[in-house]
Design an enzyme around this catalytic site. Structure first.
Site, short mmCIF file in Angstrom:
data_model
loop_
_atom_site.label_atom_id
_atom_site.label_comp_id
_atom_site.label_asym_id
_atom_site.label_seq_id
_atom_site.Cartn_x
_atom_site.Cartn_y
_atom_site.Cartn_z
N ASN A 132 -80.31 53.34 2.57
CA ASN A 132 -79.03 53.14 2.77
C ASN A 132 -78.07 53.62 2.84
O ASN A 132 -76.99 52.82 1.80
CB ASN A 132 -78.62 51.04 3.59
CG ASN A 132 -78.06 51.26 4.84
OD1 ASN A 132 -77.62 52.55 5.10
ND2 ASN A 132 -78.32 50.37 5.15
N LYS A 168 -75.06 53.72 3.52
CA LYS A 168 -73.75 53.33 4.47
C LYS A 168 -72.85 54.39 4.80
O LYS A 168 -73.36 55.19 4.99
CB LYS A 168 -73.85 52.19 4.08
CG LYS A 168 -74.09 51.02 4.30
CD LYS A 168 -74.43 49.60 3.44
CE LYS A 168 -75.31 49.49 3.73
NZ LYS A 168 -75.57 47.05 3.21
N HIS A 214 -79.98 47.25 11.79
CA HIS A 214 -78.72 46.61 10.26
C HIS A 214 -77.77 45.72 11.06
O HIS A 214 -77.22 45.63 12.06
CB HIS A 214 -78.59 47.72 10.28
CG HIS A 214 -77.84 47.23 8.38
ND1 HIS A 214 -77.09 46.40 8.24
CD2 HIS A 214 -78.52 47.31 7.12
CE1 HIS A 214 -76.53 47.16 6.54
NE2 HIS A 214 -77.41 47.33 6.51
N GLU A 231 -74.82 44.91 9.73
CA GLU A 231 -73.48 45.29 9.53
C GLU A 231 -73.78 46.05 11.25
O GLU A 231 -72.09 45.80 12.15
CB GLU A 231 -73.03 46.44 8.55
CG GLU A 231 -73.26 45.83 7.80
CD GLU A 231 -73.22 47.26 6.07
OE1 GLU A 231 -73.61 48.00 6.38
OE2 GLU A 231 -73.64 46.27 5.14
N GLU A 260 -83.06 40.90 6.44
CA GLU A 260 -82.32 40.85 5.06
C GLU A 260 -81.19 39.94 5.49
O GLU A 260 -80.09 40.25 6.16
CB GLU A 260 -80.98 42.71 5.68
CG GLU A 260 -82.21 43.39 4.88
CD GLU A 260 -81.17 44.76 5.30
OE1 GLU A 260 -81.26 45.62 3.91
OE2 GLU A 260 -80.97 45.50 5.58
N GLY A 267 -74.89 43.58 -0.17
CA GLY A 267 -73.49 43.44 -0.73
C GLY A 267 -72.73 43.13 -0.57
O GLY A 267 -71.34 42.71 -1.46
N SER A 276 -79.16 42.41 -1.79
CA SER A 276 -78.50 42.95 -3.16
C SER A 276 -79.43 43.24 -4.32
O SER A 276 -79.43 42.81 -5.19
CB SER A 276 -77.69 41.76 -3.78
OG SER A 276 -76.63 41.66 -3.04
#
Ligand code: PGA
Length: 246
Positions: A17, A19, A101, A103, A170, A176, A206
């Site tokens: 990904n 991002k 996701h 985020e 996740e 991150g 991570s």
């Protein structure tokens, strides 16, 4: 019922990904390079790359390398400032999308309702969907029951029998941050999810060159979804190679 749903994974899956990283040029070079690498090394694992929307193109890739979008709205076209729809995806024959996701849930404020509308729209068009779930730190700290309760709510409005579905667990606190979940935590949550839903299940948060082998050896981990560590092509190749060997 369980039998009907059962899906076996021949090879572990690896997904990158991007991002908000890489330019159109560096994305093109990256995909071309990975494409040749998969060919030369005869790698059969499913590999996914999710570049930024501005870097989409008609990439000529090997069969097992799929380029998808990190996000798109649940429309063909219309007035949705800042969003893209299937009119833009069709131009590049994109048929894979990341939905849910963390985020998008926690930074961009996407609600479960919006996520399920998006899911159902792209499901109706036969897209391959990588659907992300995972709990924030305070939920994890509240205990396993709370964590699972939180995760099950992220399945509201989501058809888990959809044939083109891949799940990605996740934990938000591991994304991150450099903090990878403990192996026993990954094992515990993956076992619980798999017991309920027999779909390919990736782990993300991570994952990097140094820990991917260990993560992939956890039971019920069918592959990884990687952000930060995958943006460097040499690292991504190393992780693909480790994935091949698993
Ligand atoms: P990370 O991101 O590898 O940078 O933790 C994973 C993800 O968000 O998919």
């Amino acid at each position: 019922m369980q039998e009907e749903m059962k899906q076996t994974i021949e090879h572990k899956i690896i997904a990158s990904n991007f991002k908000t990283n890489h330019t159109r040029k560096s994305t093109g070079d990256f995909i071309e390079n990975i494409n040749s690498f998969l060919d030369e090394e005869d790698i059969k694992n499913e590999v996914y790359i999710f570049p930024t929307a501005t870097s989409l193109d008609n990439f000529d890739t090997v069969k097992n390398l799929e380029v998808g979008v990190q996000n798109a709205y649940f429309v063909q076209n219309g007035s949705f400032t800042g969003e893209i729809g299937t009119q833009q995806l069709d131009e590049f024959e994109i048929k894979t999308i990341l939905i849910g996701h963390s985020e998008r849930r926690h930074i961009l404020g996407e609600t479960q309702k919006e996520i399920s509308l998006k899911y159902n729209f792209y499901k109706s068009l036969g897209y391959k969907i990588i659907y992300c779930i995972g709990e924030p730190l305070e939920v994890k700290e509240a205990g396993l029951t709370e964590t699972l309760g939180y995760i099950w709510e992220q399945f509201d409005g989501i058809d888990l029998n959809y044939e083109n579905l891949i799940l990605a667990y996740e934990p938000v606190w591991a994304i991150g941050t450099g903090v990878v979940a403990k192996i026993e935590d990954i094992a515990k949550i993956h076992r619980k999810i798999k017991k309920k839903i027999n779909k390919p299940l990736l782990y993300g948060g991570s994952v990097k060159v140094d820990n991917i082998a260990e993560v992939l050896s956890v039971p019920n981990v069918d592959g990884t979804l990687i952000g930060t560590a995958s943006w460097d092509i040499d690292n991504f190749k190393k992780m693909i190679k480790i994935t091949k060997e698993k």
